[in-house]
Design an enzyme around this catalytic site. Structure first.
Site, mmCIF file in Angstrom:
data_model
loop_
_atom_site.group_PDB
_atom_site.id
_atom_site.type_symbol
_atom_site.label_atom_id
_atom_site.label_comp_id
_atom_site.label_asym_id
_atom_site.label_seq_id
_atom_site.Cartn_x
_atom_site.Cartn_y
_atom_site.Cartn_z
ATOM 1 N N TYR A 84 83.917 -92.113 6.545
ATOM 2 C CA TYR A 84 84.052 -93.282 5.809
ATOM 3 C C TYR A 84 83.065 -93.909 5.004
ATOM 4 O O TYR A 84 82.024 -93.526 5.300
ATOM 5 C CB TYR A 84 84.606 -94.436 6.634
ATOM 6 C CG TYR A 84 83.387 -95.068 7.670
ATOM 7 C CD1 TYR A 84 82.640 -95.997 7.048
ATOM 8 C CD2 TYR A 84 83.054 -94.564 8.929
ATOM 9 C CE1 TYR A 84 81.704 -96.551 7.871
ATOM 10 C CE2 TYR A 84 82.061 -95.112 9.654
ATOM 11 C CZ TYR A 84 81.372 -95.951 9.309
ATOM 12 O OH TYR A 84 80.474 -96.615 9.840
ATOM 13 N N PHE A 118 78.444 -101.490 2.276
ATOM 14 C CA PHE A 118 77.635 -101.705 3.687
ATOM 15 C C PHE A 118 77.473 -100.864 4.675
ATOM 16 O O PHE A 118 76.591 -100.789 5.658
ATOM 17 C CB PHE A 118 78.464 -103.183 4.310
ATOM 18 C CG PHE A 118 79.857 -102.952 4.963
ATOM 19 C CD1 PHE A 118 79.847 -102.209 6.154
ATOM 20 C CD2 PHE A 118 80.795 -103.548 4.227
ATOM 21 C CE1 PHE A 118 81.241 -101.988 6.515
ATOM 22 C CE2 PHE A 118 82.334 -102.958 4.644
ATOM 23 C CZ PHE A 118 82.309 -102.279 5.743
ATOM 24 N N ASP A 119 78.248 -99.687 4.774
ATOM 25 C CA ASP A 119 77.938 -98.651 5.819
ATOM 26 C C ASP A 119 78.833 -97.413 5.274
ATOM 27 O O ASP A 119 79.621 -97.521 4.433
ATOM 28 C CB ASP A 119 78.421 -99.165 6.998
ATOM 29 C CG ASP A 119 78.076 -98.261 8.284
ATOM 30 O OD1 ASP A 119 77.006 -97.457 8.191
ATOM 31 O OD2 ASP A 119 78.532 -98.289 9.271
ATOM 32 N N ILE A 177 87.684 -101.906 15.375
ATOM 33 C CA ILE A 177 88.421 -103.483 15.010
ATOM 34 C C ILE A 177 89.714 -103.107 14.758
ATOM 35 O O ILE A 177 90.456 -101.946 14.420
ATOM 36 C CB ILE A 177 87.780 -103.850 13.702
ATOM 37 C CG1 ILE A 177 87.951 -102.714 12.481
ATOM 38 C CG2 ILE A 177 86.364 -104.260 14.004
ATOM 39 C CD1 ILE A 177 87.425 -103.269 11.415
ATOM 40 N N TYR A 189 86.223 -108.263 11.196
ATOM 41 C CA TYR A 189 85.113 -108.907 11.855
ATOM 42 C C TYR A 189 85.092 -110.420 11.895
ATOM 43 O O TYR A 189 84.185 -111.111 12.317
ATOM 44 C CB TYR A 189 83.467 -108.447 11.581
ATOM 45 C CG TYR A 189 83.389 -107.024 11.593
ATOM 46 C CD1 TYR A 189 82.963 -106.664 13.139
ATOM 47 C CD2 TYR A 189 83.426 -106.057 10.799
ATOM 48 C CE1 TYR A 189 82.934 -105.397 13.565
ATOM 49 C CE2 TYR A 189 83.365 -104.807 11.108
ATOM 50 C CZ TYR A 189 82.914 -104.360 12.407
ATOM 51 O OH TYR A 189 82.664 -103.152 12.697
ATOM 52 N N PHE A 195 87.740 -99.572 3.571
ATOM 53 C CA PHE A 195 87.145 -98.397 3.755
ATOM 54 C C PHE A 195 87.848 -97.235 3.276
ATOM 55 O O PHE A 195 88.946 -97.336 3.188
ATOM 56 C CB PHE A 195 87.395 -98.093 5.596
ATOM 57 C CG PHE A 195 86.536 -99.236 6.450
ATOM 58 C CD1 PHE A 195 85.384 -98.805 6.951
ATOM 59 C CD2 PHE A 195 87.075 -100.675 6.755
ATOM 60 C CE1 PHE A 195 84.721 -99.692 7.726
ATOM 61 C CE2 PHE A 195 86.320 -101.198 7.601
ATOM 62 C CZ PHE A 195 85.183 -100.923 7.881
#
Length: 565
Positions: free
Chosen positions: A279, A289-290, A309, A335, A352
């Site tokens: 992802y 962010f990731d 999540i 989140y 994502f």
């Protein structure tokens, strides 16, 4: 000629002297000198407008009689409604914000023959140094100037949406009173339900994520007559330079877009499956962010069991191996209001882009598909057989792992001897020579959670395309050696060649190997014959003294606890 020139110079001097010493000429109307004009004038004062301005009031000799600067506040008033002396009413019309004018007003357009108490004598000409800071009209509403629109806009802000945005807030003259950028965090709020000043509530409607706009509002839609008590004065127009970063509604669920579904798709994920996927994670404005790619390893988890999540749990249901999709998750399924405290801000929508690498269920067994079977198939492999086969090995997404064809030789194992992963054992049983099979092996029947370093990732589903080249039938279960002929009644004597009453290891080994060579006996195929023979000898050497006596020697048929002879 020279005399004429001298006379002309003298005349010019006299005229100049007379002009310097001349009395002030009475003004019939106001006189305006524009001492500063801004490059842009988006709006000029009209009759009926409300203005905020600073001024210094002086007599013609420069004596100051009044100043708004000394009072520390602007002068606020309607223009053209006789709330000012007539000359100032006229002088302000046409002014731009930040424009500066020196205005000279004759007595009849100022305080006339009466003057103004002890401050302004009768028949006084007045000079005003005026700086216009603000202008608005009671009829004004919110004004929007969009100066950047993103190329795609799948959704716009509506009433009751929750937004995250950055802003710079200024007065109409450009004075900064607040900025979310300086606090390094967005302003997060609901729109259209009264959580904001009315002008901002209106100005945010219809915005797209990534859009930039300037929202200008009169004080009636801002902080009104009293201001905010600190940085925003009363009756001030407000200008907000806004960029929208995020948008969602509390009723939102996840959205799935940009699906790329491979063909064929024989199976889709269900709750309880274990998935491996890559992802890229970003915020709705594109802020990264990731990424699992940056770690060079998949994210591995169960789905539908609360291990991830809630939005991702839902978004990973119903996907195929190899499928790509974009999952957009509102914060109440991500989140939440708190975020992660570092990379993901509170109340952030998450995006994502995922790629499903493989998945399985803990209840899965080895999936065997016969891709070719020879017409003649009289005998089939079973546990204990020594098999020789070729294979191509890959992961479920098609990534190649290994192939025996690359080495030009078969892979050889004994079925049931734990020489390969359990799933391969299952897939090789019952095959004919020449048969080909497609095996899909779940990780709990493959290399498990750890995988094989640098070759097979942990929890990976394995795919083998196998072809059985040949096999040798194994011995009955529990035997490592069998006799093809009748067992000699003088077996111990035949082993004890030197007739010393005991059989040593070398004698035992020579004897067994001779029986195998002459076809009188068989060792279990696929194993080291000398290790088998050593094991047989150790079992017969019951007292462990390195030799077998006739009393120790027994055949398999005579005892049930040993596998030899």
């Amino acid at each position: 000629m020279i005399h004429c020139v001298q006379w002309a110079l003298c005349l010019a001097f006299l005229v100049a002297f007379a002009a310097c010493d001349a009395p002030h000429i009475p003004l019939d109307d106001i006189f305006i000198e524009k001492t500063f004009v801004p490059e842009q004038c988006v709006r000029a004062v009209e009759v009926g407008d409300y203005v905020r301005y600073h001024y210094i009031g002086m007599f013609p000799d420069g004596t100051k009689f009044d100043s708004s600067y000394d009072r520390g506040s602007t002068y606020n008033v309607y223009v053209g409604k006789k709330q000012l002396i007539e000359g100032m009413d006229k002088a302000l019309v046409g002014m731009c914000v930040n424009e500066r004018r020196l205005v000279k007003i004759p007595p009849h357009l100022a305080y006339g023959k009466k003057g103004y108490g002890d401050i302004i004598p009768p028949d006084s000409i007045l000079h005003f140094d005026v700086l216009l800071l603000d202008v608005w009209n009671p009829e004004d509403g919110v004004k929007i100037n969009t100066y950047y629109t993103p190329s795609t806009c799948s959704r716009k802000v509506e009433v009751s949406d929750f937004v995250r945005y950055h802003y710079n807030g200024t007065l109409l003259d450009g004075t900064l009173f607040d900025s979310s950028h300086t606090r390094m965090r967005t302003y997060d709020t609901y729109v259209g339900i009264g959580w904001l000043i009315a002008g901002m509530d209106q100005g945010l409607l219809g915005m797209c994520v990534g859009e930039k706009r300037i929202i200008t509002m009169p004080p009636s839609l801002g902080y009104g007559e009293n201001g905010d008590g600190s940085d925003i004065p009363g009756q001030a127009s407000l200008v907000f330079d806004v960029v929208l970063l995020d948008l969602h509604n509390p009723r939102d669920g996840i959205t799935v877009t940009n699906q790329q579904v491979p063909e064929p798709c024989t199976r889709k994920t269900v709750a309880g499956d274990f998935v491996r996927y890559h992802y890229n994670g970003s915020l709705l404005d594109g802020t990264f962010f990731d990424s699992s790619y940056s770690r060079n390893r998949t994210y591995d988890t169960y789905v539908g069991r609360g291990y991830v999540i809630a939005g991702m749990d839902e978004g990973l249901i119903g996907v195929c191996v190899g499928e790509k999709r974009t999952i957009t998750i509102p914060p109440h399924l991500g989140y939440g209001e708190e975020g992660t405290g570092s990379k993901i801000p509170g109340s952030a929508v998450l995006v994502f882009d995922i790629h499903i690498i493989d998945f399985h269920n803990p209840s899965d067994s080895t999936d065997v598909t016969v891709t070719y079977k020879p017409e003649e198939c009289d005998s089939q492999t079973k546990k204990g057989d020594f098999v020789k086969y070729h294979y191509n090995a890959s992961l479920l997404d098609g990534s190649s792992i290994d192939s025996t064809y690359n080495y030009g030789k078969t892979y050889n194992i004994v079925l049931g001897a734990n020489q390969v992963v359990p799933g391969m054992e299952d897939g090789l049983v019952g095959m004919c020579v020449g048969e080909r099979r497609h095996l899909v092996i779940p990780p709990h029947l493959g290399y498990g959670e750890r995988g094989v370093t640098n070759e097979v990732p942990g929890s990976a589903v394995l795919v083998f395309d196998v072809e059985l080249v040949e096999y040798e039938e194994g011995l009955p279960e529990g035997y490592m050696f069998i006799w093809n002929d009748e067992v000699s009644p003088d077996l111990f004597s035949e082993m004890d060649k030197d007739e010393n009453g005991h059989v040593e290891s070398s004698e035992f080994t020579d004897y067994i190997m001779r029986q195998v060579t002459e076809g009188k006996g068989r060792l279990a195929p696929g194993f080291d014959p000398y290790r088998i023979i050593d094991n047989m000898f150790s079992n017969q050497d019951r007292n462990g003294d390195g030799k077998i006596t006739e009393n120790e020697f027994k055949l398999k048929a005579d005892e049930a606890t040993h596998d030899e002879l």
